[in-house]
Design a protein around this motif. Structure first.
Motif, short mmCIF file in Angstrom:
data_model
loop_
_atom_site.label_atom_id
_atom_site.label_comp_id
_atom_site.label_asym_id
_atom_site.label_seq_id
_atom_site.Cartn_x
_atom_site.Cartn_y
_atom_site.Cartn_z
N PHE A 160 -2.39 14.39 25.06
CA PHE A 160 -1.34 13.55 24.51
C PHE A 160 -1.37 13.64 22.97
O PHE A 160 -2.43 13.82 22.38
CB PHE A 160 -1.51 12.10 24.94
N PRO A 161 -0.24 13.50 22.33
CA PRO A 161 -0.20 13.55 20.86
C PRO A 161 -0.94 12.34 20.26
O PRO A 161 -1.22 11.36 20.97
CB PRO A 161 1.29 13.51 20.55
N PRO A 162 -1.28 12.40 18.96
CA PRO A 162 -2.01 11.29 18.33
C PRO A 162 -1.23 9.97 18.47
O PRO A 162 -0.01 9.91 18.29
CB PRO A 162 -2.13 11.72 16.87
N GLN A 163 -2.00 8.93 18.79
CA GLN A 163 -1.44 7.60 18.94
C GLN A 163 -2.04 6.68 17.88
O GLN A 163 -3.25 6.69 17.66
CB GLN A 163 -1.74 7.03 20.34
N ALA A 164 -1.22 5.91 17.22
CA ALA A 164 -1.69 4.99 16.17
C ALA A 164 -2.26 3.74 16.81
O ALA A 164 -1.68 3.18 17.74
CB ALA A 164 -0.55 4.64 15.24
N ALA A 165 -3.40 3.31 16.30
CA ALA A 165 -4.06 2.10 16.78
C ALA A 165 -4.65 1.36 15.58
O ALA A 165 -5.09 1.99 14.61
CB ALA A 165 -5.15 2.43 17.80
N ILE A 166 -4.62 0.04 15.67
CA ILE A 166 -5.10 -0.81 14.58
C ILE A 166 -6.46 -1.37 14.97
O ILE A 166 -6.60 -1.97 16.04
CB ILE A 166 -4.11 -1.93 14.26
#
Length: 359
Positions: free
Chosen positions: A70-76
């Motif tokens: 899966f492509p990069p996913q943003a997470a906080i």
């Protein structure tokens, strides 16, 4: 001609029916057959027959373990820093019917489920924990995905985190921190090396000073022993020379003629030297010369002629009472050779034979 056309059409129809009836499913695949839009059966791998124009193979499901990146996913994170996380999912279809009719697109469903689960897991960690707890993140994702995708007929085998990319500013700060840590370790190692070098150098200097002092001490001891032995040998030689001369004088029974002769031999030595402009003749010499010319007068203490037989004066042993200690074998051999040369025909250390009294 018409018959031939009909036969050709009939043959074509038969071929079409047979082609529609035969279905070949590859190995590790399965086919979902529908009849009038309703599920009928599942075709295994190999050669299968269906009712043409009634049954239809709607889906062909791959039963092998599949890998989806899966492509990069943003997470906080918990400390409000955004990170981009790349994930890789390993899954396998265990129930083709559920994977076909329970979910419309299981790949997209897994991607969305992975994204939400990943954000939930990372939201409870700070940045440092996120970067160092990949195994924990993998375990959390695997547990949630396996539980959810089970009803879709899918088994999630493993979840891997390919990369976690913090913001550029955080990367720069981390690089500076890493450089500082490396510089610190380098300084510590350099200081340790210098300390070890100084210790080894000091130990080497200490050993060198000790060895030099021991060598100097042994050298001084050997020189002192050599000087002592040389002085002892010189004293012994002088003592033996004095005894030999004294013995020779007494054995020769000197009279006025011998003393006058000795005075005459000493005159040239007295006159030697450029600074000797004037010299005084002792009165004994004049008396000796008178005795030598007339043989009438006697010098006090020395008779004109020695009466009676010659008597040998015992001067005691010519060797020292105490043997020389500490001398080397070479010195002992030199002393033995000197004694042999002084008394030829006698063994070293033997007492000299007494001469018979003169008639």
């Amino acid at each position: 001609m018409t018959v031939l056309i009909l036969l050709a059409l009939l043959l074509l129809l038969v071929i079409t029916v047979v082609a529609k009836a035969i279905r070949i499913v590859p190995q590790a695949y399965t086919g979902i057959v529908e009849r009038f839009g309703k599920y009928k059966e599942t075709l295994p791998a190999g050669l299968n027959f269906v009712v043409p124009f009634i049954d239809k193979v709607r889906y062909t499901i791959d039963l092998r373990e599949q890998v989806v990146s899966f492509p990069p996913q943003a997470a906080i994170t918990e400390d409000n820093l955004t990170v981009d996380i790349d994930t890789v999912i390993y899954f396998q279809v265990t129930d083709p019917i559920a994977a076909t009719y329970e979910i419309s697109n299981y790949i997209q469903a897994i991607e969305q489920l992975t994204m939400t689960t990943l954000r939930n897991v990372v939201g409870g960690m700070d940045l440092e924990q996120t970067l160092t707890s990949r195994e924990s993140i993998n375990s959390g994702l695997s547990a949630v995905l396996d539980e959810t995708t089970g009803r879709w007929g899918i088994k999630v085998k493993r979840v891997e985190i390919k990369g976690i990319d913090p913001p550029p500013s955080i990367k720069d700060a981390m690089e500076k921190q890493m450089r500082a840590e490396r510089d610190k370790r380098a300084f510590i190692l350099t200081a340790e090396g210098q300390r070890q070098s100084a210790i080894l150098t000091a130990e080497g200097n200490k050993q060198s000073a000790i060895l030099n002092a021991e060598g100097e001490r042994e050298s001084q001891i050997l020189r002192a022993q050599a000087d002592r032995e040389a002085q002892i040998l010189r004293a012994q030689g002088e003592g033996q020379a004095i005894q030999t001369v004294f013995q020779a004088i007494h054995d020769g029974r000197p009279d006025q003629s011998l003393l006058a002769y000795q005075y005459l031999q000493m005159m040239p030595k007295i006159a030697e030297g450029d600074a000797n402009k004037v010299w005084v003749i002792p009165s004994e010499i004049t008396k000796a010369l008178e005795g030598l010319g007339s043989s009438i007068h006697e010098i006090a203490g020395i008779p004109k002629a020695t009466p009676g037989p010659a008597k040998r004066v015992d001067m005691g042993p010519t060797e020292p009472a105490a043997p020389l200690t500490g001398t080397s074998e070479a010195v002992q051999e030199a002393i033995a050779e000197a004694e042999s040369a002084a008394r030829p025909g006698q063994a070293p250390g033997a007492e000299p034979a007494e001469e018979p009294p003169a008639e």
